[in-house]
Design a protein around this motif. Structure first.
Motif, PDB file in Angstrom:
ATOM      1  N   LYS A 133      45.323  51.378  31.547  1.00  0.00           N
ATOM      2  CA  LYS A 133      45.784  50.544  30.450  1.00  0.00           C
ATOM      3  C   LYS A 133      44.887  49.332  30.268  1.00  0.00           C
ATOM      4  N   THR A 134      44.951  48.728  29.080  1.00  0.00           N
ATOM      5  CA  THR A 134      44.321  47.440  28.867  1.00  0.00           C
ATOM      6  C   THR A 134      45.095  46.425  29.686  1.00  0.00           C
ATOM      7  N   GLN A 135      44.362  45.609  30.440  1.00  0.00           N
ATOM      8  CA  GLN A 135      45.065  44.725  31.362  1.00  0.00           C
ATOM      9  C   GLN A 135      45.089  43.289  30.871  1.00  0.00           C
ATOM     10  N   PHE A 136      44.935  42.324  31.747  1.00  0.00           N
ATOM     11  CA  PHE A 136      45.263  40.937  31.455  1.00  0.00           C
ATOM     12  C   PHE A 136      44.009  40.096  31.244  1.00  0.00           C
ATOM     13  N   THR A 137      44.065  39.226  30.254  1.00  0.00           N
ATOM     14  CA  THR A 137      42.897  38.411  29.918  1.00  0.00           C
ATOM     15  C   THR A 137      42.583  37.371  30.989  1.00  0.00           C
ATOM     16  N   ASP A 138      43.563  36.989  31.796  1.00  0.00           N
ATOM     17  CA  ASP A 138      43.329  35.974  32.825  1.00  0.00           C
ATOM     18  C   ASP A 138      43.100  36.581  34.213  1.00  0.00           C
ATOM     19  N   VAL A 139      42.871  37.893  34.271  1.00  0.00           N
ATOM     20  CA  VAL A 139      42.485  38.559  35.526  1.00  0.00           C
ATOM     21  C   VAL A 139      41.136  39.212  35.282  1.00  0.00           C
ATOM     22  N   THR A 140      40.087  38.471  35.551  1.00  0.00           N
ATOM     23  CA  THR A 140      38.726  38.932  35.278  1.00  0.00           C
ATOM     24  C   THR A 140      38.137  39.648  36.494  1.00  0.00           C
ATOM     25  N   THR A 141      37.049  40.365  36.261  1.00  0.00           N
ATOM     26  CA  THR A 141      36.476  41.231  37.304  1.00  0.00           C
ATOM     27  C   THR A 141      35.927  40.473  38.497  1.00  0.00           C
ATOM     28  N   ASP A 142      35.721  39.163  38.354  1.00  0.00           N
ATOM     29  CA  ASP A 142      35.190  38.395  39.475  1.00  0.00           C
ATOM     30  C   ASP A 142      36.274  37.907  40.430  1.00  0.00           C
ATOM     31  N   LYS A 143      37.530  38.185  40.126  1.00  0.00           N
ATOM     32  CA  LYS A 143      38.627  37.724  40.958  1.00  0.00           C
ATOM     33  C   LYS A 143      38.858  38.663  42.139  1.00  0.00           C
ATOM     34  N   GLU A 144      39.206  38.094  43.282  1.00  0.00           N
ATOM     35  CA  GLU A 144      39.478  38.881  44.495  1.00  0.00           C
ATOM     36  C   GLU A 144      40.571  39.917  44.258  1.00  0.00           C
ATOM     37  N   TYR A 145      41.519  39.579  43.416  1.00  0.00           N
ATOM     38  CA  TYR A 145      42.706  40.409  43.213  1.00  0.00           C
ATOM     39  C   TYR A 145      42.618  41.307  41.980  1.00  0.00           C
ATOM     40  N   TYR A 146      41.425  41.394  41.354  1.00  0.00           N
ATOM     41  CA  TYR A 146      41.288  42.152  40.102  1.00  0.00           C
ATOM     42  C   TYR A 146      41.782  43.601  40.239  1.00  0.00           C
ATOM     43  N   GLU A 147      41.234  44.333  41.205  1.00  0.00           N
ATOM     44  CA  GLU A 147      41.603  45.753  41.344  1.00  0.00           C
ATOM     45  C   GLU A 147      43.069  45.907  41.733  1.00  0.00           C
ATOM     46  N   GLN A 148      43.539  45.057  42.633  1.00  0.00           N
ATOM     47  CA  GLN A 148      44.905  45.210  43.127  1.00  0.00           C
ATOM     48  C   GLN A 148      45.939  44.932  42.033  1.00  0.00           C
ATOM     49  N   VAL A 149      45.706  43.897  41.235  1.00  0.00           N
ATOM     50  CA  VAL A 149      46.626  43.596  40.140  1.00  0.00           C
ATOM     51  C   VAL A 149      46.678  44.749  39.150  1.00  0.00           C
ATOM     52  N   ASN A 150      45.517  45.270  38.797  1.00  0.00           N
ATOM     53  CA  ASN A 150      45.477  46.385  37.845  1.00  0.00           C
ATOM     54  C   ASN A 150      46.066  47.660  38.425  1.00  0.00           C
ATOM     55  N   TYR A 151      45.893  47.832  39.732  1.00  0.00           N
ATOM     56  CA  TYR A 151      46.440  49.016  40.400  1.00  0.00           C
ATOM     57  C   TYR A 151      47.963  49.039  40.302  1.00  0.00           C
ATOM     58  N   ILE A 152      48.601  47.932  40.660  1.00  0.00           N
ATOM     59  CA  ILE A 152      50.059  47.943  40.631  1.00  0.00           C
ATOM     60  C   ILE A 152      50.605  47.831  39.204  1.00  0.00           C
ATOM     61  N   ALA A 153      49.804  47.237  38.298  1.00  0.00           N
ATOM     62  CA  ALA A 153      50.227  47.206  36.894  1.00  0.00           C
ATOM     63  C   ALA A 153      50.204  48.603  36.293  1.00  0.00           C
ATOM     64  N   ASP A 154      49.206  49.396  36.655  1.00  0.00           N
ATOM     65  CA  ASP A 154      49.121  50.782  36.179  1.00  0.00           C
ATOM     66  C   ASP A 154      50.317  51.610  36.641  1.00  0.00           C
ATOM     67  N   LEU A 155      50.894  51.227  37.781  1.00  0.00           N
ATOM     68  CA  LEU A 155      52.060  51.939  38.303  1.00  0.00           C
ATOM     69  C   LEU A 155      53.370  51.381  37.750  1.00  0.00           C
ATOM     70  N   ASP A 156      53.245  50.467  36.784  1.00  0.00           N
ATOM     71  CA  ASP A 156      54.418  49.823  36.159  1.00  0.00           C
ATOM     72  C   ASP A 156      55.278  49.057  37.151  1.00  0.00           C
ATOM     73  N   ILE A 157      54.641  48.548  38.190  1.00  0.00           N
ATOM     74  CA  ILE A 157      55.366  47.766  39.179  1.00  0.00           C
ATOM     75  C   ILE A 157      55.446  46.304  38.754  1.00  0.00           C
ATOM     76  N   ILE A 158      54.381  45.829  38.149  1.00  0.00           N
ATOM     77  CA  ILE A 158      54.325  44.432  37.730  1.00  0.00           C
ATOM     78  C   ILE A 158      53.904  44.369  36.274  1.00  0.00           C
ATOM     79  N   LYS A 159      54.418  43.404  35.570  1.00  0.00           N
ATOM     80  CA  LYS A 159      54.108  43.244  34.153  1.00  0.00           C
ATOM     81  C   LYS A 159      53.626  41.831  33.891  1.00  0.00           C
ATOM     82  N   GLY A 160      52.949  41.658  32.747  1.00  0.00           N
ATOM     83  CA  GLY A 160      52.430  40.346  32.383  1.00  0.00           C
ATOM     84  C   GLY A 160      53.300  39.659  31.350  1.00  0.00           C
ATOM     85  N   TYR A 161      52.709  38.667  30.709  1.00  0.00           N
ATOM     86  CA  TYR A 161      53.388  37.881  29.679  1.00  0.00           C
ATOM     87  C   TYR A 161      52.591  37.998  28.392  1.00  0.00           C
TER      88      TYR A 161
END
Length: 561
Positions: free
Chosen positions: A27-55
């Motif tokens: 899915k298209t993810q979050f504008t404030d989670v950029t590829t240089d962030k330590e948590y980029y892959e992990q946030v997108n991973y759990i978002a893809d599983l519909d575990i966490i959602k944004g605003y």
């Protein structure tokens, strides 16, 4: 035609852009989670599983990684991550959560599953910020990651040793979920959304797990003398003044130290282990390894009639019952003594049918050293190779080189040599998988092992530490003499063939050798933390030498009649 061509070009550009970076998400993810962030892959991973959602703000999707996580948000995410969202919602009463709402559905499930507890006044406090300690407890319960604090897996986070969630956080540490912050877990700090995403992704997928820094196992046991002013010294169940008092020592008592956690020493007691504060002791003596190659210890063998046959068994314990049939309930028909040799007629699991002095019976194979009288001494011997660590437990590491990779390479090389010699060799792991220490020893027993070799790589804070050491256990392994003999053959071969510093053959209580009753050894090939040893550990030529040394040690052990 031009329109079609331009459409194709636009589609190709879009495809190329969507492929960067290397990790792709559904899915298209979050504008404030950029590829240089330590948590980029992990946030997108759990978002893809519909575990966490944004605003969604003004049509823009944001994650808000720095926001604190609430108890209600964590309850929902953990229930979904553990795939418990479809279980019936229990009928629970909370003063501050309204039944029938989505929030209630998830909170009631989380409480019933033990992730959280309601307050004593019946409130859940859904909008209260979540603390790291609460999160660690809930995550460990959800993914069954609790780990008892032990010699093999001591608490490495200094502020959690006497905490109510100590075992839960210990489980997260050894599962690669957390490494703490400068050696502390900080259980009372609030948790951000990005931090929770990192923890949750690591618990769910080994790909994201952290390398686990294991306790230093390079130092041998030693003896310490209690040094008080005449007062007794309390021995506690935990490395803390909050631990229960399990025994008391007198001034000048001598104890054996088998581990260390901070200022606390783990010592042996008559009926177990306990902790004492090291500042009330002085070192009574240490074991200095012999730099010379030594001859394996041999038991005294009594005079006996000659024994014939293609397979001979030599008794390895002081007294061994020979029974009428295979089974501990069968009547004893004779008692065999240490070093006595018998003709082995057949083997069935852990039982050997034998003949001695024209009498036929059965004994436990565990307490016989099986010696081939024809052909290769390794033929048909059941040898377990145990490459240390694996998967989320990389062991010691340096410059992206991990212990788990080295031990597996050496293990496979030894395996090939043993199989060529006709041995029945079995690996505890043949790929990058994880087994607990208990699983490794149970694996050996299930496969009726006759010898067990665990392969490891050493590491130490002092980069000057170098060389090879091989361990056996005499505290509970009934075949300690055979284990020491095998350890000495392997140690001598590695020292000589790989030109290693000889750190000696040592007696220590590592789990996998302590909880075996066969000839079992643990080999520390070299120090990955030392520059000279590191060169050898990363050389294919030296890995072959290490493997050949272990193989030759086994050949010599089984050749010794």
């Amino acid at each position: 035609m031009k329109t079609i061509k331009w459409a194709a070009v636009v589609m190709m550009i879009f495809t190329l852009v969507s492929m960067v970076p290397g990790q792709s998400f559904a899915k298209t993810q979050f504008t404030d989670v950029t590829t240089d962030k330590e948590y980029y892959e992990q946030v997108n991973y759990i978002a893809d599983l519909d575990i966490i959602k944004g605003y969604l703000e003004n049509g823009v999707s944001k994650f808000k990684p720095g926001n604190n996580l609430t108890r209600a948000q964590a309850a929902k995410m953990l229930v979904i991550a553990a795939k418990k969202q479809n279980i019936p919602a229990p009928s629970l009463q909370f003063k501050d959560v309204k039944p029938g709402t989505e929030q209630y559905e998830y909170i009631s499930r989380a409480v019933s599953l033990g992730y959280f507890k309601a307050g004593s006044n019946g409130s859940f406090k859904p909008n209260e910020n979540l603390k790291r300690g609460e999160m660690g407890n809930a995550l460990a319960v959800a993914f069954n990651l609790s780990e008892k604090i032990s010699t093999e897996k001591p608490m490495m986070l200094t502020d959690m040793k006497s905490h109510q969630y100590a075992e839960r956080i210990n489980g997260l540490y050894y599962a690669g979920v957390t490494k703490g912050d400068a050696g502390k877990f900080l259980p009372n700090d609030f948790l951000t959304r990005s931090q929770f995403s990192l923890f949750l992704a690591r618990a769910m997928n080994d790909k994201y797990a952290l390398p686990v820094k294991l306790p230093d196992q390079t130092s041998s046991t030693y003896f310490a003398r209690v040094a008080t002013s005449g007062e007794t010294l309390n021995v506690r169940s935990l490395p803390s003044v909050n631990g229960n008092i399990v025994a008391q020592l007198n001034n000048k008592d001598i104890v054996e130290v088998v581990g260390k956690t901070g200022d606390w020493l783990l010592i042996l007691l008559d009926d177990g282990e306990g902790y004492i504060n090291g500042k009330y002791t002085v070192e009574a003596g240490t074991e200095t390894p012999d730099d010379n190659v030594v001859t394996p210890e041999k038991p005294t063998i009594p005079e006996e009639p000659s024994v014939t046959g293609d397979l001979i068994g030599k008794v390895t314990v002081k007294s061994l019952n020979m029974r009428q049939a295979a089974g501990t309930s069968s009547p004893v028909i004779a008692a065999l003594t240490l070093g006595q040799k018998v003709e082995v007629l057949s083997l069935d699991g852990n039982w050997a049918k034998i003949r001695v002095n024209s009498k036929t019976g059965f004994v436990s194979k565990t307490y016989l050293k099986l010696l081939n009288q024809k052909g290769n001494p390794l033929a048909n011997r059941i040898i377990i190779l145990d490459p240390g660590h694996g998967a989320h437990d990389p062991g010691a590491s340096k410059n992206s080189v991990s212990e788990k990779t080295i031990t597996l390479k050496v293990g496979k090389l030894v395996e090939a040599k043993l199989k060529k010699a006709g041995a029945k060799v079995i690996m505890t792991r043949s790929n990058d998988t994880f087994l607990s220490l208990e699983q490794r020893t149970e694996f050996a027993k299930k496969n009726f092992a006759e010898t067990f070799v665990s392969i490891h790589v050493n590491s130490a804070a002092a980069t000057s530490a170098k060389g090879t050491e091989t361990y056996f256990d005499s505290s509970s392994n009934a075949n300690s003499v055979e284990s020491k003999s095998l350890a000495t053959y392997i140690q001598n071969n590695i020292v000589k063939r790989a030109n290693m510093v000889n750190r000696g053959v040592k007696d220590n209580r590592f789990y996998v050798i302590k909880n075996n009753n066969i000839a079992a050894v643990l080999v520390e090939l070299a120090f990955i933390s030392n520059a000279d040893d590191f060169k050898k550990l990363t050389s294919d030529a030296y890995l072959e030498i290490y493997a050949e040394s272990i193989y030759q040690g086994l050949v010599q052990y089984y050749s010794a009649q």
